[in-house]
Design a protein around this motif. Structure first.
Motif, PDB file in Angstrom:
ATOM      1  N   GLU A   1      35.848  47.006  44.641  1.00 26.31           N
ATOM      2  CA  GLU A   1      34.980  46.005  44.006  1.00 26.31           C
ATOM      3  C   GLU A   1      33.672  45.810  44.757  1.00 26.31           C
ATOM      4  O   GLU A   1      32.727  45.212  44.241  1.00 26.31           O
TER       5      GLU A   1
ATOM      6  N   TYR B   1      40.116  46.418  31.529  1.00 24.82           N
ATOM      7  CA  TYR B   1      41.382  46.941  32.024  1.00 24.82           C
ATOM      8  C   TYR B   1      41.096  47.914  33.155  1.00 24.82           C
ATOM      9  O   TYR B   1      40.257  48.814  33.007  1.00 24.82           O
ATOM     10  N   VAL B   2      41.791  47.755  34.275  1.00 27.76           N
ATOM     11  CA  VAL B   2      41.645  48.667  35.418  1.00 27.76           C
ATOM     12  C   VAL B   2      43.031  49.142  35.824  1.00 27.76           C
ATOM     13  O   VAL B   2      43.895  48.329  36.172  1.00 27.76           O
TER      14      VAL B   2
ATOM     15  N   LEU C   1      41.073  40.354  43.662  1.00 22.71           N
ATOM     16  CA  LEU C   1      42.286  40.663  42.911  1.00 22.71           C
ATOM     17  C   LEU C   1      42.995  39.388  42.464  1.00 22.71           C
ATOM     18  O   LEU C   1      43.502  39.302  41.338  1.00 22.71           O
TER      19      LEU C   1
ATOM     20  N   TRP D   1      40.983  37.829  39.590  1.00 22.80           N
ATOM     21  CA  TRP D   1      41.172  38.575  38.358  1.00 22.80           C
ATOM     22  C   TRP D   1      42.581  38.399  37.804  1.00 22.80           C
ATOM     23  O   TRP D   1      42.788  38.447  36.593  1.00 22.80           O
TER      24      TRP D   1
ATOM     25  N   PHE E   1      44.470  43.990  35.470  1.00 23.81           N
ATOM     26  CA  PHE E   1      44.461  44.894  36.622  1.00 23.81           C
ATOM     27  C   PHE E   1      45.892  45.354  36.885  1.00 23.81           C
ATOM     28  O   PHE E   1      46.788  44.528  37.070  1.00 23.81           O
TER      29      PHE E   1
END
Length: 426
Positions: free
Chosen positions: A9, A43-44, A64, A67, A75
């Motif tokens: 990130e 979407y990751v 994280l 999110w 994620f």
């Protein structure tokens, strides 16, 4: 939706053409996008083992966590692979309109320009260090193939345990505004590697396509790859070099693989395969080169490109190594000009190859084109246009110690299939 081996990130998304709107850091940019577009979901999906280092960074962990609680950020860490394998493909899909398939992760050490200068302020990493010149490649596509990559990305997301995805209702044109397409309305394919698992059939499209393309070559095989460590691909190349009228083969590799253990294994395997091929190369049509910038600094080759004659071009995440052929998950795209009636697509494939060579040699594409027209040879063209500074240097086989040879023979970091004896060693 982003599928990747890594995701950091902190990475800054610099644009050398214009000042982009929004924050440069990708994590902050995602937050900015979400704030300005209430219909957007992100979407990751990234490799679970490679993500462990993120948990030891305070900022990474906080991102994280933030999110995790955001309703429109999804994620997921991908653990749907054999022990020791990696989720290695690099695919980004935007709605179902435009998609990227490449060798480039949203990770550190990936940003560079084609000049690959020694001094490059945008290449500085979060720790303030410059990782050095980096050569990589991506293909961006639109239309049916983008929709197919979107379908593949969703399938992979669900196989990894991701929750159901939001339906795409947007109809906007997402193609980058200032990017002129090199190819239009031509046959294109997606090739995959998926490892065999209890709940998944093994998919070896990438390996089969490599072998088919090597077999189809008439004049030239030009490749860029991070590694050269697949005995099966090497054997296919050696067989073509044994033919009196076989193709020339030019491979561009980094001078050395990254990391000590990886270098010991991959570089020693490369040395053995290179010598094995040269023993079959009685017509002297095989060369391996390393690129260097104008200051004489080695350029790290991370691109995964294969161009055969002026008929086929493939770009993606797979390397010339065993992991890419059967153990990791990979995704490539390939254009086939063999059934195109006019010369528009073949001439553009040749132009891409010539442009890559021109970049490595520090000359104009027209110089490469003219030399090829005159000599009919990639090797002679490289020899003719070579000059000090920005150049391609011939690979020199190093001495391989008994320890390095043992490591190479046992493929500790390069297993072919999930049931290989060393497949689980990391």
């Amino acid at each position: 939706m982003l599928l990747g081996w890594d995701f950091d990130e902190r990475v800054e998304m610099h644009d050398t053409a214009e000042q982009p709107e929004g924050p440069l850091k990708i994590g902050a940019y995602f937050d900015w996008l979400l704030k300005n577009n209430r219909d957007l979901d992100i979407y990751v999906l990234r490799w679970d083992t490679g993500a462990l280092k993120s948990f030891f960074r305070v900022n990474g962990l906080m991102t994280l966590i933030r999110w995790y609680f955001h309703p429109r950020v999804h994620f997921k860490l991908d653990s749907h692979h054999p022990v020791g394998a990696a989720h290695h493909q690099k695919v980004i899909v935007i709605d179902e309109d435009t998609a990227f398939c490449s060798g480039i992760d949203v990770a550190n050490n990936r940003w560079d320009t084609r000049a690959h200068d020694d001094s490059q302020s945008h290449r500085l990493q979060p720790d303030g260090n410059d990782a050095g010149p980096w050569h990589d490649a991506a293909m961006v596509v639109q239309g049916d193939v983008a929709r197919a990559l979107a379908e593949y990305a969703v399938q992979h997301w669900r196989a990894a345990g991701g929750k159901p995805t939001k339906a795409v209702t947007a109809t906007a044109d997402c193609w980058p505004a200032d990017l002129d397409p090199d190819f239009t309305d031509c046959p294109i394919a997606i090739a995959r590697t998926l490892p065999k698992m209890d709940d998944q059939q093994g998919v070896h499209e990438i390996e089969n396509l490599y072998l088919d393309l090597v077999a189809a070559a008439k004049d030239f095989i030009y490749a860029e790859s991070q590694y050269f460590a697949s005995a099966r691909i090497a054997a296919a190349i050696a067989a073509r070099l044994s033919e009196p009228d076989g193709p020339e083969v030019v491979i561009v590799n980094p001078q050395s693989a990254e990391g000590w253990l990886e270098s010991e294994i991959m570089d020693s395997t490369r040395a053995r395969l290179f010598e094995a091929i040269k023993a079959k190369d009685k017509y002297d049509r095989f060369r391996m080169f390393h690129p260097f910038n104008a200051a004489g600094t080695a350029i790290y080759v991370h691109a995964k490109i294969l161009i055969v004659d002026d008929q086929y071009i493939r770009v993606g995440s797979s390397n010339f190594n065993n992991r890419s052929l059967g153990f990791d998950s990979e995704c490539d795209v390939a254009i086939d000009a063999s059934e195109v009636r006019d010369d528009r697509v073949p001439s553009q494939i040749a132009s891409v190859r010539n442009d890559l060579l021109a970049e490595h040699l520090g000359v104009d594409e027209s110089d490469v084109h003219s030399s090829l027209e005159e000599t009919g040879s990639l090797i002679a063209t490289i020899d003719t246009l070579k000059k000090p500074g920005r150049e391609l240097r011939l690979y020199q086989t190093p001495d391989v110690s008994d320890v390095e040879a043992w490591l190479a023979d046992n493929d500790i970091l390069d297993p072919k299939r999930a049931d290989d004896v060393f497949a689980g060693v990391v």
